[in-house]
Design a protein around this motif. Structure first.
Motif: not given
Length: 201
Positions: A159-179
Motif C-alpha cells: 500500500a505504501y509503495a502504491t501510494a508513492q507510485l500514485l503520487i509520482a505518476v499523478a505529477k504528470h497530470y494537472d487535474r484530478w478528473d484527468q487521473i
C-alpha cells in the motif's frame, strides 16, 4: 497537480490465503493527503482465515503462516472496523479490480466513491514500458520507499509503495478528473459519466 483538491482517498492492499476465492489474511488502508502518504492515520489488520494459508503463498508470497495468524481475530470480528475505516472514500490499488472484488466480497455493504487503478494510470502515462507490475514500476519511477513498513508482498508495504507510485505518476497530470479518466477501470465506481448528446426534447 493540485493535491489538496483531491477527494478523500485510501490506497488499499489485501493479502489472501491462497485459495480461490481467497479468505483475507491482511488488509492495509493508507490515506493520501496533500500529496503524501499519511501513515499516522493508516489502518492495518491481520485476520485468521477460515481455511488454512497454503504453503505456497506462505513461503513464496507474503510470508504469513498459519502459526503466525492463529491468535489473530476472525474476519467477522474486525469487518465493521475495516468498513468504517474505508467509509465512502475513493480507493486506489495496483490492479485495483482485484482489491475491489475481494473487499466487496468480504464487505457486501461497502460502496467506495471510486476506484483508481495505478496499473491503468501507469500504462496511460508510460505507454512504452515492457512491464507494468508493481516491481517494474518501482524500478522505473523510483519512488521514495525509505519509510515503507514491513517488506514487499505485505499489505502495508505494498500500500505504501502504491501510494508513492500514485503520487509520482499523478505529477504528470494537472487535474484530478484527468487521473479519473485515465485510471478508473470500466464498470467500477467512479467511472466518468459519458457526455450526453444534446437533444431537442
Amino acid at each position: 497537480m493540485n493535491f489538496p483538491s483531491w477527494p478523500e482517498l485510501l490506497v488499499v492492499d489485501v493479502e489472501g490465503n491462497g485459495h480461490h476465492p481467497p479468505d483475507l489474511v491482511e488488509v492495509a488502508a493508507l490515506p493520501v493527503r496533500d500529496g503524501q502518504p499519511d501513515k499516522s492515520t493508516a489502518g492495518a489488520w491481520l485476520t485468521r482465515p477460515r481455511r488454512p494459508v497454503t504453503s505456497f503463498v506462505a513461503a513464496q508470497v507474503h510470508g504469513l503462516t498459519n502459526q503466525m495468524l492463529e491468535q489473530q481475530p476472525r474476519w467477522e470480528e474486525i469487518s465493521e472496523e475495516v468498513h468504517a475505516r474505508l467509509g465512502t472514500a475513493w480507493i486506489a490499488a495496483h490492479s485495483a479490480h482485484v482489491e475491489y472484488r475481494v473487499l466487496s466480497a468480504h464487505l457486501p455493504q461497502w460502496r467506495p466513491a471510486g476506484v483508481i487503478d495505478t496499473l491503468r494510470l501507469a500504462k496511460a502515462t508510460y505507454p512504452d514500458l515492457p512491464k507494468y507490475g508493481l516491481d517494474a514500476l518501482i524500478k522505473h519511477v523510483k519512488p521514495d520507499l525509505s519509510q515503507a513498513p514491513a517488506q514487499r508482498h505485505r499489505a502495508t508495504f505494498d500500500a505504501y509503495a502504491t501510494a508513492q507510485l500514485l503520487i509520482a505518476v499523478a505529477k504528470h497530470y494537472d487535474r484530478w478528473d484527468q487521473i479519473v479518466a485515465a485510471a478508473v477501470p470500466p464498470g467500477l465506481p467512479g467511472t466518468p459519466e459519458p457526455e450526453q448528446e444534446p437533444t431537442l426534447w
